[in-house]
Design a protein around this motif. Structure first.
Motif, PDB file in Angstrom:
ATOM      1  N   GLY A 275       1.127   2.452 -13.341  1.00  0.00           N
ATOM      2  CA  GLY A 275       0.790   2.907 -11.997  1.00  0.00           C
ATOM      3  C   GLY A 275       1.999   3.250 -11.154  1.00  0.00           C
ATOM      4  N   ALA A 276       3.201   2.982 -11.658  1.00  0.00           N
ATOM      5  CA  ALA A 276       4.393   3.298 -10.883  1.00  0.00           C
ATOM      6  C   ALA A 276       5.394   3.975 -11.808  1.00  0.00           C
ATOM      7  CB  ALA A 276       5.005   2.033 -10.299  1.00  0.00           C
TER       8      ALA A 276
ATOM      9  N   PHE B 149      -3.246   6.576  -4.189  1.00  0.00           N
ATOM     10  CA  PHE B 149      -3.499   5.136  -4.038  1.00  0.00           C
ATOM     11  C   PHE B 149      -4.564   4.690  -5.028  1.00  0.00           C
ATOM     12  CE2 PHE B 149      -5.840   1.568  -2.339  1.00  0.00           C
ATOM     13  CZ  PHE B 149      -4.830   0.695  -2.034  1.00  0.00           C
TER      14      PHE B 149
ATOM     15  N   LEU C 173      -4.343  13.268   3.695  1.00  0.00           N
ATOM     16  CA  LEU C 173      -4.914  11.949   3.422  1.00  0.00           C
ATOM     17  C   LEU C 173      -5.569  11.931   2.050  1.00  0.00           C
ATOM     18  CD1 LEU C 173      -6.488  10.988   6.837  1.00  0.00           C
ATOM     19  CD2 LEU C 173      -4.507   9.999   5.757  1.00  0.00           C
TER      20      LEU C 173
ATOM     21  N   TRP D 227      -7.117  -0.544   6.251  1.00  0.00           N
ATOM     22  CA  TRP D 227      -6.635   0.241   5.106  1.00  0.00           C
ATOM     23  C   TRP D 227      -6.497   1.711   5.499  1.00  0.00           C
ATOM     24  CZ3 TRP D 227      -8.784   4.293   2.338  1.00  0.00           C
ATOM     25  CH2 TRP D 227      -8.131   4.621   1.150  1.00  0.00           C
TER      26      TRP D 227
ATOM     27  N   ILE E 161       2.150   1.762  -3.456  1.00  0.00           N
ATOM     28  CA  ILE E 161       1.182   2.264  -4.438  1.00  0.00           C
ATOM     29  C   ILE E 161       0.867   3.733  -4.154  1.00  0.00           C
ATOM     30  CG2 ILE E 161      -1.181   1.986  -5.257  1.00  0.00           C
ATOM     31  CD1 ILE E 161      -0.806  -0.999  -4.833  1.00  0.00           C
ATOM     32  N   MET E 162       0.817   4.088  -2.870  1.00  0.00           N
ATOM     33  CA  MET E 162       0.583   5.494  -2.538  1.00  0.00           C
ATOM     34  C   MET E 162       1.715   6.380  -3.027  1.00  0.00           C
ATOM     35  SD  MET E 162      -0.768   5.020   1.292  1.00  0.00           S
ATOM     36  CE  MET E 162      -0.218   6.614   1.834  1.00  0.00           C
TER      37      MET E 162
ATOM     38  N   GLN F   4       0.832  -1.201   0.000  1.00  0.00           N
ATOM     39  CA  GLN F   4       0.000   0.000   0.000  1.00  0.00           C
ATOM     40  C   GLN F   4       0.870   1.257   0.000  1.00  0.00           C
ATOM     41  OE1 GLN F   4      -3.100   0.102   2.942  1.00  0.00           O
ATOM     42  NE2 GLN F   4      -3.429   2.271   2.637  1.00  0.00           N
TER      43      GLN F   4
ATOM     44  N   ASP G 219       3.658   5.868  -5.745  1.00  0.00           N
ATOM     45  CA  ASP G 219       3.954   5.585  -7.154  1.00  0.00           C
ATOM     46  C   ASP G 219       5.104   4.592  -7.328  1.00  0.00           C
ATOM     47  OD1 ASP G 219       2.139   7.555  -7.383  1.00  0.00           O
ATOM     48  OD2 ASP G 219       3.476   9.074  -8.183  1.00  0.00           O
ATOM     49  N   ARG G 220       5.210   3.653  -6.396  1.00  0.00           N
ATOM     50  CA  ARG G 220       6.226   2.614  -6.550  1.00  0.00           C
ATOM     51  C   ARG G 220       5.523   1.286  -6.782  1.00  0.00           C
ATOM     52  NH1 ARG G 220       8.362   1.333  -1.973  1.00  0.00           N
ATOM     53  NH2 ARG G 220       7.134   2.613  -0.571  1.00  0.00           N
TER      54      ARG G 220
ATOM     55  N   TRP H 297       1.058   6.102   6.575  1.00  0.00           N
ATOM     56  CA  TRP H 297       1.989   6.443   5.508  1.00  0.00           C
ATOM     57  C   TRP H 297       1.792   7.862   5.000  1.00  0.00           C
ATOM     58  CZ3 TRP H 297       6.320   4.086   4.406  1.00  0.00           C
ATOM     59  CH2 TRP H 297       6.468   2.792   4.901  1.00  0.00           C
ATOM     60  N   THR H 298       0.971   8.654   5.686  1.00  0.00           N
ATOM     61  CA  THR H 298       0.746  10.023   5.230  1.00  0.00           C
ATOM     62  C   THR H 298       1.351  11.044   6.175  1.00  0.00           C
ATOM     63  OG1 THR H 298      -1.303   9.360   4.179  1.00  0.00           O
ATOM     64  CG2 THR H 298      -1.007  11.690   4.569  1.00  0.00           C
ATOM     65  N   LEU H 299       1.176  10.803   7.479  1.00  0.00           N
ATOM     66  CA  LEU H 299       1.503  11.873   8.423  1.00  0.00           C
ATOM     67  C   LEU H 299       2.920  11.750   8.951  1.00  0.00           C
ATOM     68  CD1 LEU H 299      -1.822  11.888  10.373  1.00  0.00           C
ATOM     69  CD2 LEU H 299      -1.144  13.255   8.429  1.00  0.00           C
TER      70      LEU H 299
ATOM     71  N   ASN I 124      -3.417   4.952  -8.810  1.00  0.00           N
ATOM     72  CA  ASN I 124      -2.418   3.942  -9.144  1.00  0.00           C
ATOM     73  C   ASN I 124      -3.000   2.543  -9.123  1.00  0.00           C
ATOM     74  OD1 ASN I 124      -0.421   5.786  -9.542  1.00  0.00           O
ATOM     75  ND2 ASN I 124       0.281   5.726  -7.437  1.00  0.00           N
TER      76      ASN I 124
ATOM     77  N   LEU J 138      -3.238   4.044   5.642  1.00  0.00           N
ATOM     78  CA  LEU J 138      -3.171   5.295   4.888  1.00  0.00           C
ATOM     79  C   LEU J 138      -2.675   6.419   5.792  1.00  0.00           C
ATOM     80  CD1 LEU J 138      -4.047   6.185   1.969  1.00  0.00           C
ATOM     81  CD2 LEU J 138      -5.992   7.245   3.070  1.00  0.00           C
ATOM     82  N   ILE J 139      -3.194   6.449   7.010  1.00  0.00           N
ATOM     83  CA  ILE J 139      -2.779   7.486   7.954  1.00  0.00           C
ATOM     84  C   ILE J 139      -1.301   7.310   8.296  1.00  0.00           C
ATOM     85  CG2 ILE J 139      -3.084   8.318  10.315  1.00  0.00           C
ATOM     86  CD1 ILE J 139      -6.054   7.629   9.977  1.00  0.00           C
TER      87      ILE J 139
ATOM     88  N   PHE K 205       4.815  13.156  15.401  1.00  0.00           N
ATOM     89  CA  PHE K 205       4.734  14.256  16.369  1.00  0.00           C
ATOM     90  C   PHE K 205       6.016  14.312  17.183  1.00  0.00           C
ATOM     91  CE2 PHE K 205       0.251  13.869  15.582  1.00  0.00           C
ATOM     92  CZ  PHE K 205      -0.184  15.164  15.724  1.00  0.00           C
TER      93      PHE K 205
ATOM     94  N   LEU L 129     -13.855  10.306  16.379  1.00  0.00           N
ATOM     95  CA  LEU L 129     -12.592  10.943  15.989  1.00  0.00           C
ATOM     96  C   LEU L 129     -11.567  10.823  17.113  1.00  0.00           C
ATOM     97  CD1 LEU L 129     -12.068  12.369  13.366  1.00  0.00           C
ATOM     98  CD2 LEU L 129     -12.304  14.528  14.562  1.00  0.00           C
TER      99      LEU L 129
ATOM    100  N   THR M  55       8.629   3.798 -11.307  1.00  0.00           N
ATOM    101  CA  THR M  55       9.943   3.216 -11.059  1.00  0.00           C
ATOM    102  C   THR M  55      10.373   2.292 -12.197  1.00  0.00           C
ATOM    103  OG1 THR M  55       8.739   1.587  -9.785  1.00  0.00           O
ATOM    104  CG2 THR M  55       9.885   3.290  -8.567  1.00  0.00           C
TER     105      THR M  55
END
Ligand code: SF4
Ligand code: SF4
Lengths: 362, 196
Positions: free
Chosen positions: B60-61, B40, B33, A318, A38-39, A35, A41-42, A325-327, B43, A322-323, A330, A214, B63
């Motif tokens: 989609g990549a 995501f 996000l 999922w 893919i997020m 994941q 672009d690899r 790999w995004t943030l 891709n 996503l969280i 702290f 939340l 690389t």
């Protein structure tokens, strides 16, 4: 009363939930790599293959396991060799034990016995979850303490500070849920979410407690010690409590993290997204608010509920990935500020407002 | 005692203050996000379409699958050195030691010898480059007055099992071809070095 049916039902539910959690956690080790790839672009891990078969890198799960098991198991020069070996086991054990009270389906009838699809149908399920979550910190602290390494010790101390701070928020946000559903049993909470709000909306926890959802999610991620809150570990630079661990002992810590991801996803599902409920699905089949109905076989209904639970948990996994790999992470003071100055007052306010509304409606 | 001036840099003046919505994190977190989630989904969609055989969608990549798929090298890439030859096959190098002198990594070793041809006067008896120390700065190429050394072989995979085999001698350097003649193929001289 114990009979063959109830005992085998208990064993079957236990095996089911353990298999489900371990499989999902195992797959998550692969999902995490794919994941994130893919997020970004690899392509991600795709080199392991068996007989020319690659299956999008799924064999990396096996390759990782083989690697973990065959690496040197190094134990540092410490007086606490027993505690050192015990710590990863504790982490894994308490993370797994919490699943005992999570219902993954409603109930089935076998030979006249009503079998709830839950390992332990205790009626203080929420308290059990709190208890397990607060002992889970022992694994981490013991790991830091018994490693005979100051960096590991500091990591353990950071972990305990963080987990204690965020447990309070977790507890307080669930108070709102307890007040609304008036029960401590997770099965009852999920059952209550099968009703309809205003005649159309499924009465899921998120519609009662959006703020609570939340806060619970943020605090849950913090309990999980993964990236926006990975101050106890900080593998890339600040070094964490499992610094001295190698081989499968390290693997257990890593695996416990993934199991906790599944756990947070399951808890979010159970408390806020209707657990095993499928919208408009009653025990006998679909009953639509606009008048239609569609009768279904009991077993089909039960199967759909279990699948609904699994799908919701997977979706939350999922989202948590996503969280993660995004943030960015702290800082420690930001973490404490967020925990004590933002989340705690907000969850208190949430509790008070919920209490007022519940009282007013009564 | 001397007085010292302390320059105080006003950091807050350079840093833009966060506004309310940025300070409460949440909208910014959602925005982040949204970006990663969009990547995501896009891709994943492209990977799926290509997996079922629709190759007209962009991949989609971004690389390159390195050992299977090689990225075309830029024309100006500084790759492994080679020594050029005169039309008659002798090295162009006149052993002037310019490259040895300019090399910041001291990795060129030249031993000169005399030749009878009065137009050339000197030639290298041996010419070694220790690739293990070379920093690929290209100064040797710049310094050469004879266009005798170039870095255009296109060879960038220089791994080896011993330090000794990182030192390339004059015969090897003379035998290398420009990248255009290698056609991006892994050069077999590498394989030979790995075995020896
Ligand atoms: S590229 Fe630079 S370091 Fe390498 S041999 Fe030439 S001058 Fe020396
Ligand atoms: S600068 Fe050119 S001619 Fe001079 S020694 Fe080096 S390669 Fe030979």
């Amino acid at each position: 009363m114990l009979t063959t049916v109830t005992i085998s039902a208990a064993i079957a539910t236990t095996v089911f939930i353990v298999m489900f959690v371990l499989t999902l956690a195992g797959i998550l080790t692969w999902v995490e790599r794919k994941q994130s790839a893919i997020m970004q672009d690899r392509i991600g891990a795709n080199r392991a293959r068996i007989l020319g078969l690659r299956l999008w890198g799924l064999f990396h799960i096996i390759a990782d396991a083989v690697k973990m098991f065959t690496k040197e198991d190094f134990i540092p020069n410490t007086k606490h060799r027993f505690l050192f070996s015990l710590a990863p086991v504790l982490s894994l054990f308490f993370a797994l034990l919490t699943f005992a009270v999570i219902p993954f389906g409603h109930q089935i009838t076998i030979a006249g016995y009503l079998i709830p699809l839950q390992v332990a149908s205790v009626n203080v399920g929420i308290l059990f979850i709190f208890a397990m979550m607060s002992v889970a910190v022992y694994g981490v602290v013991l790991a830091g303490w018994s490693s005979n390494n100051n960096y590991a010790l500091l990591g353990g101390i950071r972990a305990s500070a963080q987990m204690i701070s965020y447990e309070i928020t977790i507890g307080l946000t669930l108070v709102g849920i307890i007040m609304i559903f008036q029960t401590l049993s997770l099965m009852e909470i999920v059952k209550a979410q099968g009703r309809l709000l205003f005649g159309v909306l499924p009465a899921w926890g998120i519609f009662y407690q959006p703020v609570g959802f939340l806060l619970f999610m943020i605090a849950g991620i913090a309990e999980n010690k993964r990236i926006p809150f990975d101050i106890p570990e900080g593998e890339s630079e600040i070094i964490g409590f499992f610094l001295e661990y190698s081989s499968m002992k390290f693997g257990m810590f890593m695996f416990a993290d993934f199991i906790e991801t599944v756990l947070i996803a399951s808890l979010l599902t159970t408390f806020f997204f209707g657990g095993w409920q499928v919208p408009y699905l009653a025990d006998t089949g679909f009953v639509f608010p606009w008048g239609g109905r569609w009768d279904l076989n009991v077993w089909l209904v039960e199967g759909m509920r279990v699948i609904s639970f699994i799908v919701k948990v997977c979706l939350f996994c999922w989202l948590l990935m996503l969280i993660r790999w995004t943030l960015p992470r702290f800082r420690f003071d930001q973490l404490m500020n967020l925990g004590w100055k933002v989340l705690l007052p907000l969850s208190l306010a949430n509790t008070i407002v919920t209490a007022a509304i519940v009282l007013w409606l009564d | 005692m001397t007085t010292r001036t302390v320059h105080v840099v006003n950091v807050s003046a350079r840093r833009r203050a966060l506004n309310f919505w940025e300070r409460i994190y949440l909208p910014e977190v959602l925005r982040g996000l949204w970006v990663t989630g969009r990547h995501f989904c896009v891709n994943m969609w492209r990977h799926t379409l290509r997996a079922i055989g629709i190759k007209s969608v962009p991949p989609g990549a971004v690389t390159y699958q390195y050992p299977d798929e090689r990225r075309p090298a830029a024309e100006r890439l500084r790759s492994l050195h080679r020594l050029t030859q005169r039309p008659d096959g002798t090295p162009r190098c006149v052993a002037c030691m310019m490259c040895e002198t300019v090399c910041p990594a001291f990795c060129i070793k030249i031993v000169a010898e005399e030749v009878s041809d009065p137009n050339i006067e000197k030639r290298p008896k041996s010419f070694d480059i220790d690739i293990g120390r070379c920093v690929f700065c290209g100064y040797c190429v710049e310094a050469c007055p004879e266009d005798a050394i170039r870095m255009d072989t296109g060879i960038t995979e220089l791994g080896s099992y011993s330090r000794r085999s990182m030192v390339l001698d004059i015969d090897t350097l003379l035998s290398l071809k420009p990248a255009a003649q290698n056609q991006g193929k892994p050069v077999d001289f590498l394989q030979k070095r790995l075995v020896s």
